[in-house]
Design an enzyme around this catalytic site. Structure first.
Site, PDB file in Angstrom:
ATOM      1  N   ASP A  77       0.851  -1.192   0.000  1.00  0.00           N
ATOM      2  CA  ASP A  77       0.000   0.000   0.000  1.00  0.00           C
ATOM      3  C   ASP A  77       0.886   1.241   0.000  1.00  0.00           C
ATOM      4  OD1 ASP A  77      -1.902   2.005   0.441  1.00  0.00           O
ATOM      5  OD2 ASP A  77      -3.014   0.828   1.922  1.00  0.00           O
ATOM      6  N   ARG A  83      -0.279   4.405  -0.404  1.00  0.00           N
ATOM      7  CA  ARG A  83      -1.070   5.617  -0.176  1.00  0.00           C
ATOM      8  C   ARG A  83      -0.514   6.486   0.949  1.00  0.00           C
ATOM      9  NH1 ARG A  83      -6.841   2.694   0.112  1.00  0.00           N
ATOM     10  NH2 ARG A  83      -5.464   1.187   1.109  1.00  0.00           N
TER      11      ARG A  83
END
Length: 194
Positions: free
Chosen positions: A128, A130
């Protein structure tokens, strides 16, 4: 004439009406470098608004992909906020922020048997990628200090720890045969509360 506010390297658009099949909302854009995030909201918020931080998923949100639960989560969030009021932050970080091009390449690796995390790693990314600074900026822009967060993702609870999260509202989507393994990875390897 558009009203543009510049705040800490973020450019903020005017507010416009957004009538949808789910209800009537307002919309505002937040430009952060080359990313343009959206606030989709219905007032009044109340003391403890319902908030969804929805990560962009073109394939799920627009094309109805069955490989994930993203489109169904967005639809459920729009329905709830149309009914109760609140805010959806449309977080423009496609494919957990690896971009659409790399997401399609990750899909191709998944077609060969890799799971979503393995595919990201094969392409040189973490599970991930983000970041959430813009989410905090948007919540502050709207003066939100307390909220009910629509999420299954414990990382979103962590990154918003500076806010009072009064309640985590689960977004439970029934699995289908195409996304069952994807949801299993989210639960077992990423700690999603499913």
């Amino acid at each position: 004439m558009q009203k543009i506010i510049v705040k800490e390297f973020i450019v903020i658009s005017s507010v416009a009406n957004l009538p949808t099949r789910y209800g009537d909302f307002k919309i505002q854009a937040f430009k952060e470098g080359d990313k343009e995030h959206l606030a989709i909201f219905k007032e009044p918020f109340g003391d403890v608004p319902l908030v969804r931080v929805h990560s962009e998923c073109l394939t799920g949100d627009c094309l109805g992909s069955l490989k994930c639960d993203c489109g169904e989560q967005l639809e459920a969030s729009l329905k709830l906020i149309a009914k109760e009021g609140g805010l959806i932050i449309y977080h423009r970080q496609e494919g957990r922020n690896i971009g659409l091009f790399n997401k399609v390449n990750a899909y191709a690796l998944q077609d060969k048997g890799l799971d979503t995390i393995e595919a990201n790693h094969q392409l040189g990314f973490s599970a991930d990628e983000r970041t959430y600074d813009i989410v905090i900026t948007i919540l502050e822009h709207f003066g939100i200090k307390k909220l009910r967060l629509l999420t299954n993702n414990p990382k979103k609870l962590e990154v918003l720890e500076g806010f009072e999260i009064v309640q985590r509202v689960p977004l439970v989507i029934e699995p289908n045969e195409k996304n069952r393994d994807y949801l299993k990875v989210k639960k077992e390897q990423m700690g999603h509360l499913l």
